[in-house]
Design a protein around this motif. Sequence first.
Motif, PDB file in Angstrom:
ATOM      1  N   VAL A   1       0.839  -1.203   0.000  1.00  0.00           N
ATOM      2  CA  VAL A   1       0.000   0.000   0.000  1.00  0.00           C
ATOM      3  C   VAL A   1       0.871   1.250   0.000  1.00  0.00           C
ATOM      4  O   VAL A   1       0.573   2.222  -0.692  1.00  0.00           O
ATOM      5  CB  VAL A   1      -0.981  -0.015   1.195  1.00  0.00           C
ATOM      6  CG1 VAL A   1      -1.745   1.293   1.291  1.00  0.00           C
ATOM      7  CG2 VAL A   1      -1.947  -1.187   1.074  1.00  0.00           C
ATOM      8  N   GLU A   2       1.973   1.234   0.726  1.00  0.00           N
ATOM      9  CA  GLU A   2       2.888   2.377   0.723  1.00  0.00           C
ATOM     10  C   GLU A   2       3.481   2.589  -0.665  1.00  0.00           C
ATOM     11  O   GLU A   2       3.608   3.735  -1.115  1.00  0.00           O
ATOM     12  CB  GLU A   2       3.988   2.175   1.766  1.00  0.00           C
ATOM     13  CG  GLU A   2       3.484   2.315   3.187  1.00  0.00           C
ATOM     14  CD  GLU A   2       4.520   1.952   4.231  1.00  0.00           C
ATOM     15  OE1 GLU A   2       5.646   1.548   3.858  1.00  0.00           O
ATOM     16  OE2 GLU A   2       4.202   2.075   5.420  1.00  0.00           O
ATOM     17  N   SER A   3       3.820   1.503  -1.349  1.00  0.00           N
ATOM     18  CA  SER A   3       4.335   1.622  -2.723  1.00  0.00           C
ATOM     19  C   SER A   3       3.273   2.194  -3.653  1.00  0.00           C
ATOM     20  O   SER A   3       3.563   3.031  -4.509  1.00  0.00           O
ATOM     21  CB  SER A   3       4.781   0.262  -3.252  1.00  0.00           C
ATOM     22  OG  SER A   3       5.884  -0.198  -2.545  1.00  0.00           O
TER      23      SER A   3
ATOM     24  N   THR B   1     -10.793   3.087  -7.570  1.00  0.00           N
ATOM     25  CA  THR B   1     -10.403   1.766  -7.099  1.00  0.00           C
ATOM     26  C   THR B   1      -9.270   1.264  -7.980  1.00  0.00           C
ATOM     27  O   THR B   1      -9.188   1.606  -9.157  1.00  0.00           O
ATOM     28  CB  THR B   1     -11.558   0.754  -7.152  1.00  0.00           C
ATOM     29  OG1 THR B   1     -12.006   0.624  -8.494  1.00  0.00           O
ATOM     30  CG2 THR B   1     -12.704   1.176  -6.270  1.00  0.00           C
ATOM     31  N   THR B   2      -8.400   0.478  -7.399  1.00  0.00           N
ATOM     32  CA  THR B   2      -7.315  -0.140  -8.147  1.00  0.00           C
ATOM     33  C   THR B   2      -6.964  -1.455  -7.478  1.00  0.00           C
ATOM     34  O   THR B   2      -7.520  -1.792  -6.426  1.00  0.00           O
ATOM     35  CB  THR B   2      -6.090   0.800  -8.255  1.00  0.00           C
ATOM     36  OG1 THR B   2      -5.185   0.279  -9.213  1.00  0.00           O
ATOM     37  CG2 THR B   2      -5.402   1.003  -6.922  1.00  0.00           C
ATOM     38  N   ARG B   3      -6.079  -2.177  -8.062  1.00  0.00           N
ATOM     39  CA  ARG B   3      -5.711  -3.492  -7.559  1.00  0.00           C
ATOM     40  C   ARG B   3      -4.195  -3.609  -7.447  1.00  0.00           C
ATOM     41  O   ARG B   3      -3.464  -3.121  -8.302  1.00  0.00           O
ATOM     42  CB  ARG B   3      -6.240  -4.543  -8.534  1.00  0.00           C
ATOM     43  CG  ARG B   3      -5.890  -5.938  -8.182  1.00  0.00           C
ATOM     44  CD  ARG B   3      -6.440  -6.857  -9.248  1.00  0.00           C
ATOM     45  NE  ARG B   3      -5.772  -8.128  -9.183  1.00  0.00           N
ATOM     46  CZ  ARG B   3      -6.379  -9.277  -9.281  1.00  0.00           C
ATOM     47  NH1 ARG B   3      -7.664  -9.314  -9.507  1.00  0.00           N
ATOM     48  NH2 ARG B   3      -5.711 -10.389  -9.213  1.00  0.00           N
ATOM     49  N   ILE B   4      -3.758  -4.265  -6.394  1.00  0.00           N
ATOM     50  CA  ILE B   4      -2.346  -4.592  -6.207  1.00  0.00           C
ATOM     51  C   ILE B   4      -2.228  -6.093  -6.413  1.00  0.00           C
ATOM     52  O   ILE B   4      -2.935  -6.871  -5.759  1.00  0.00           O
ATOM     53  CB  ILE B   4      -1.857  -4.199  -4.800  1.00  0.00           C
ATOM     54  CG1 ILE B   4      -2.019  -2.694  -4.571  1.00  0.00           C
ATOM     55  CG2 ILE B   4      -0.405  -4.619  -4.609  1.00  0.00           C
ATOM     56  CD1 ILE B   4      -1.696  -2.251  -3.149  1.00  0.00           C
TER      57      ILE B   4
ATOM     58  N   VAL C   1      -7.892  -1.818  -3.628  1.00  0.00           N
ATOM     59  CA  VAL C   1      -7.675  -0.590  -2.864  1.00  0.00           C
ATOM     60  C   VAL C   1      -8.631   0.483  -3.375  1.00  0.00           C
ATOM     61  O   VAL C   1      -8.710   0.733  -4.574  1.00  0.00           O
ATOM     62  CB  VAL C   1      -6.217  -0.091  -3.003  1.00  0.00           C
ATOM     63  CG1 VAL C   1      -6.009   1.196  -2.218  1.00  0.00           C
ATOM     64  CG2 VAL C   1      -5.239  -1.167  -2.563  1.00  0.00           C
ATOM     65  N   THR C   2      -9.367   1.081  -2.458  1.00  0.00           N
ATOM     66  CA  THR C   2     -10.242   2.206  -2.785  1.00  0.00           C
ATOM     67  C   THR C   2      -9.639   3.446  -2.151  1.00  0.00           C
ATOM     68  O   THR C   2      -9.248   3.422  -0.985  1.00  0.00           O
ATOM     69  CB  THR C   2     -11.663   1.976  -2.226  1.00  0.00           C
ATOM     70  OG1 THR C   2     -12.174   0.763  -2.786  1.00  0.00           O
ATOM     71  CG2 THR C   2     -12.589   3.127  -2.587  1.00  0.00           C
ATOM     72  N   TYR C   3      -9.534   4.505  -2.953  1.00  0.00           N
ATOM     73  CA  TYR C   3      -8.956   5.738  -2.423  1.00  0.00           C
ATOM     74  C   TYR C   3      -9.724   6.952  -2.918  1.00  0.00           C
ATOM     75  O   TYR C   3     -10.440   6.906  -3.899  1.00  0.00           O
ATOM     76  CB  TYR C   3      -7.464   5.850  -2.748  1.00  0.00           C
ATOM     77  CG  TYR C   3      -7.134   5.974  -4.219  1.00  0.00           C
ATOM     78  CD1 TYR C   3      -6.926   7.219  -4.799  1.00  0.00           C
ATOM     79  CD2 TYR C   3      -7.002   4.846  -5.019  1.00  0.00           C
ATOM     80  CE1 TYR C   3      -6.607   7.333  -6.144  1.00  0.00           C
ATOM     81  CE2 TYR C   3      -6.684   4.955  -6.359  1.00  0.00           C
ATOM     82  CZ  TYR C   3      -6.488   6.208  -6.915  1.00  0.00           C
ATOM     83  OH  TYR C   3      -6.171   6.313  -8.243  1.00  0.00           O
ATOM     84  N   VAL C   4      -9.586   8.028  -2.182  1.00  0.00           N
ATOM     85  CA  VAL C   4     -10.225   9.297  -2.506  1.00  0.00           C
ATOM     86  C   VAL C   4      -9.150  10.273  -2.934  1.00  0.00           C
ATOM     87  O   VAL C   4      -8.110  10.386  -2.281  1.00  0.00           O
ATOM     88  CB  VAL C   4     -10.994   9.855  -1.285  1.00  0.00           C
ATOM     89  CG1 VAL C   4     -11.593  11.212  -1.600  1.00  0.00           C
ATOM     90  CG2 VAL C   4     -12.063   8.869  -0.840  1.00  0.00           C
ATOM     91  N   TYR C   5      -9.411  10.947  -4.038  1.00  0.00           N
ATOM     92  CA  TYR C   5      -8.501  11.985  -4.512  1.00  0.00           C
ATOM     93  C   TYR C   5      -9.247  13.306  -4.425  1.00  0.00           C
ATOM     94  O   TYR C   5     -10.244  13.520  -5.101  1.00  0.00           O
ATOM     95  CB  TYR C   5      -8.069  11.702  -5.948  1.00  0.00           C
ATOM     96  CG  TYR C   5      -7.177  12.768  -6.547  1.00  0.00           C
ATOM     97  CD1 TYR C   5      -6.049  13.211  -5.869  1.00  0.00           C
ATOM     98  CD2 TYR C   5      -7.460  13.316  -7.782  1.00  0.00           C
ATOM     99  CE1 TYR C   5      -5.227  14.171  -6.419  1.00  0.00           C
ATOM    100  CE2 TYR C   5      -6.646  14.282  -8.338  1.00  0.00           C
ATOM    101  CZ  TYR C   5      -5.530  14.706  -7.655  1.00  0.00           C
ATOM    102  OH  TYR C   5      -4.722  15.665  -8.203  1.00  0.00           O
ATOM    103  N   ASP C   6      -8.801  14.162  -3.538  1.00  0.00           N
ATOM    104  CA  ASP C   6      -9.413  15.470  -3.312  1.00  0.00           C
ATOM    105  C   ASP C   6      -8.500  16.510  -3.937  1.00  0.00           C
ATOM    106  O   ASP C   6      -7.397  16.733  -3.462  1.00  0.00           O
ATOM    107  CB  ASP C   6      -9.570  15.704  -1.812  1.00  0.00           C
ATOM    108  CG  ASP C   6     -10.359  16.950  -1.499  1.00  0.00           C
ATOM    109  OD1 ASP C   6     -10.849  17.604  -2.430  1.00  0.00           O
ATOM    110  OD2 ASP C   6     -10.483  17.271  -0.306  1.00  0.00           O
TER     111      ASP C   6
ATOM    112  N   VAL D   1      -8.742  -1.174   2.040  1.00  0.00           N
ATOM    113  CA  VAL D   1      -7.870  -2.188   1.443  1.00  0.00           C
ATOM    114  C   VAL D   1      -8.475  -3.532   1.817  1.00  0.00           C
ATOM    115  O   VAL D   1      -8.694  -3.814   2.999  1.00  0.00           O
ATOM    116  CB  VAL D   1      -6.420  -2.100   1.985  1.00  0.00           C
ATOM    117  CG1 VAL D   1      -5.561  -3.196   1.392  1.00  0.00           C
ATOM    118  CG2 VAL D   1      -5.828  -0.732   1.705  1.00  0.00           C
ATOM    119  N   SER D   2      -8.773  -4.355   0.802  1.00  0.00           N
ATOM    120  CA  SER D   2      -9.361  -5.662   1.086  1.00  0.00           C
ATOM    121  C   SER D   2      -8.815  -6.700   0.117  1.00  0.00           C
ATOM    122  O   SER D   2      -8.454  -6.374  -1.012  1.00  0.00           O
ATOM    123  CB  SER D   2     -10.883  -5.599   0.996  1.00  0.00           C
ATOM    124  OG  SER D   2     -11.279  -5.219  -0.297  1.00  0.00           O
TER     125      SER D   2
END
Length: 77
Positions: free
Chosen positions: A4-6, A32-35, A46-51, A65-66
């Motif tokens: 997740v840090e990467s 959303t994206t995938r690792i 991974v779901t993230y918010v971009y403000d 993260v799931s």
Amino acid sequence: MEAVESLCAELEKNPTLGRRARSAVGSMKLYTTRIEGTDTRPPLSVTYVYDAPPPEPGLIRVALVSPVRFAGGDTGF
């Protein structure tokens, strides 16, 4: 945590890297994206918010993260 840090480091360069989901409130954008998985870790969603209020750059917040679950796959139950 390292994966997740990467991802966060990549998102700093390209915050719209993921697939856009339904918009959140105001100028915040939900992605959303995938690792990919490794020998020791399953694939992660991974779901993230971009403000991005003007002027950019905006803030990136990882919301969820799931582990990725495949339909019909071995769930171990």
